[in-house]
Design a protein around this motif. Sequence first.
Motif, PDB file in Angstrom:
ATOM      1  N   ARG A  38       0.831  -1.212   0.000  1.00  0.00           N
ATOM      2  CA  ARG A  38       0.000   0.000   0.000  1.00  0.00           C
ATOM      3  C   ARG A  38       0.865   1.262   0.000  1.00  0.00           C
ATOM      4  O   ARG A  38       0.502   2.250  -0.651  1.00  0.00           O
ATOM      5  N   ALA A  80       2.150   1.636  -3.498  1.00  0.00           N
ATOM      6  CA  ALA A  80       1.076   2.130  -4.374  1.00  0.00           C
ATOM      7  C   ALA A  80       0.903   3.635  -4.220  1.00  0.00           C
ATOM      8  O   ALA A  80       0.706   4.355  -5.202  1.00  0.00           O
ATOM      9  N   ILE A 112      -4.784  -0.793  -6.492  1.00  0.00           N
ATOM     10  CA  ILE A 112      -3.661  -1.533  -5.913  1.00  0.00           C
ATOM     11  C   ILE A 112      -3.332  -2.796  -6.707  1.00  0.00           C
ATOM     12  O   ILE A 112      -2.256  -3.361  -6.581  1.00  0.00           O
ATOM     13  N   THR A 160      -0.182  -2.378  -8.491  1.00  0.00           N
ATOM     14  CA  THR A 160       1.018  -2.499  -7.662  1.00  0.00           C
ATOM     15  C   THR A 160       1.319  -3.953  -7.333  1.00  0.00           C
ATOM     16  O   THR A 160       2.487  -4.301  -7.094  1.00  0.00           O
TER      17      THR A 160
END
Length: 357
Positions: free
Chosen positions: A321, A324, A332, A335
Motif C-alpha cells: 500500500r 502504491a 492496488i 502495484t
Amino acid sequence: MAYKKGKKIETGIWRLADSKLYLAEVNYTNPSTGRRDRKRKTTHRLDLAREWRKTQATDALRKDIRREKRQRAIPFSKFATEYLEKWSRLEKKPSSYKRDGYSVDRLNEYYGRKSITNITRKDVERYVAHRRQTVSKATTNRELCCLKNLLRKAVDWEYLNINPAWGVKQAKEEPKEFDFLALDEVDRLLESCLPHIRTFLTLAIYTGLRKGELFGLEWRDVDLTKDNRGMITVRDTKNHDTRYVPMNKKVRKAIESHPKRIVDGKVCDTIFCNEKGRPLNDPRTAFRTSLDDAGIERHIRIHDLRHTFASHLVMKGVDIRSVAKLMGHKDIKVTMRYAHLAPEHLQAAVDILETRE
C-alpha cells in the motif's frame, strides 16, 4: 400503450407478462405542471433497461426529464473529427489526445461513412472481434475505450439518444513483463551517464515519477525545507490527483546541484528544460548512450526506472500500500505485480501463526 407486468426484477423494472421484453419505469414530478408523471420503456435486454432507468431517474432528480429527440444523422468520420478537435484535444493530455488519434484512424477504417445513428451494439462487438484477430488485447481495449467515449459524447451533444457501445466489455489483459535495474547497475548508470541527464535519471530511479511527470516538474514543486530532506509535489499526474513524494539524500543532492536555466534574465519554471526554456523532449538517445557506457546491454526503457524504484522498495520490505501511494496507483492491483519480488515476507507472515505468547 397498456403494459401487463409480469415478474418484478428489481425496483422499477419488470418482465412483461407473456413476453421476453423488459419494462422499465420511472415516476417523477413534472417541473412544468407540478404533477406526478410516469415514463416507460420496453427493451429486450435487462442491462439496457437498467441504463435507461438510471438515466431517467438521475434526470428526474435534477428536474430535467429528457424528452426523446430525433437523432441527428452524421457520418462517423465527421463526428470523430469533431470529437478529437472539440473534446479530446481540449480536455485530455497531449499523450492521451495522440492515443485517441491513433484509435480514431483505425475506427474510421471500419465505420468510415456509416452514420453514427446506424451503429448498433452488434456493430461494436463485430469491430472488437475483428480487431482481436490482428492486434493485441491491449490495443483493442484502447480502441474500444475511445469508441465508448466518442459515442458517449455523441449522446451528450444530442446526436444520439443512447450509447450503443455501453456494456461491451474489454478483454482481460495479462500483466506485462517488466525489467528493472539491479542496485549495482543503478550505481554504474549514474556514474557513467551524460551529465545533462544525471538529475533526471536520479529522480526517475529514486522517486518513481513517470516520465511525463518528470518533464512537467517545476521548481515550485520542490520543497527543500520539508523534514530536512525535502518533498516533491507531483501535480500533473496520470490520474489527475496531486501526490507527494519524499526525497532521499540522493534526490536532494541531485536537485541542489542541478543548474537553473536562465532565459531573458528569468529563471525557467521547468526544472528539465532546453536552452530556450522549453521542457525537454524525450532524452531517449542520451539514455541509450548512458546505458551503453554503463555496460548495460539489454533493452531498458526510461519507464523501467520506475519499475526499478518500486521493485527495490518491495524487495526491501516496504508494504504494497505504501508503494502504491508513492507510485500514484489508483488501483492496488497494478502495484500487486511487484508482490512476487518479496516471497520471504509472505513466509514471515504465515510463520507468525506458529508463535506463542
